[in-house]
Design a protein around this motif. Structure first.
Motif, mmCIF file in Angstrom:
data_model
loop_
_atom_site.group_PDB
_atom_site.id
_atom_site.type_symbol
_atom_site.label_atom_id
_atom_site.label_comp_id
_atom_site.label_asym_id
_atom_site.label_seq_id
_atom_site.Cartn_x
_atom_site.Cartn_y
_atom_site.Cartn_z
ATOM 1 N N CYS A 249 39.482 37.952 43.307
ATOM 2 C CA CYS A 249 40.153 36.733 43.949
ATOM 3 C C CYS A 249 39.780 36.468 45.321
ATOM 4 N N CYS B 118 38.643 41.964 47.844
ATOM 5 C CA CYS B 118 38.734 41.932 46.486
ATOM 6 C C CYS B 118 37.291 41.158 45.735
ATOM 7 N N GLY C 75 42.092 43.526 40.742
ATOM 8 C CA GLY C 75 40.831 43.471 40.723
ATOM 9 C C GLY C 75 40.183 44.637 41.741
ATOM 10 N N CYS D 113 43.102 45.677 44.076
ATOM 11 C CA CYS D 113 43.886 44.450 44.520
ATOM 12 C C CYS D 113 45.246 44.334 44.119
ATOM 13 N N CYS E 89 45.876 40.956 42.304
ATOM 14 C CA CYS E 89 45.184 40.509 40.924
ATOM 15 C C CYS E 89 44.811 41.789 40.150
HETATM 16 ZN ZN LIG Z 1 42.294 40.087 44.037
#
Ligand SMILES: [Zn+2]
Length: 69
Positions: free
Chosen positions: A37, A34, A22, A17, A20
């Protein structure tokens, strides 16, 4: 950013992501979300490059957040 410098071209996937770091989970070949988030992205495959668009339900495709050759 990682890059593979040799070998045959393989289908590219954005795995992290951009917001973030992720893990992105692909719902379809082009829709990614994601897992951390819950940001939604659209993976657009053009002739020789890949674009990752940020998607929101309010504004649709808003901006390219990542790209790869
Ligand atoms: Zn994310």
């Amino acid at each position: 950013m990682t890059s593979e410098s040799s070998g045959p071209r393989t289908p590219h996937h954005f795995e992290d992501c951009p917001e973030c770091d992720g893990d992105l989970e692909y719902q379809t070949q082009s829709d990614a979300m994601c897992q951390d988030c819950e940001a939604v992205f659209i993976h657009e495959i053009r002739t020789s490059r890949h674009l990752l668009w940020r998607f929101t339900h309010e504004d649709g495709l808003t901006e390219v957040v990542a790209r790869a050759e």
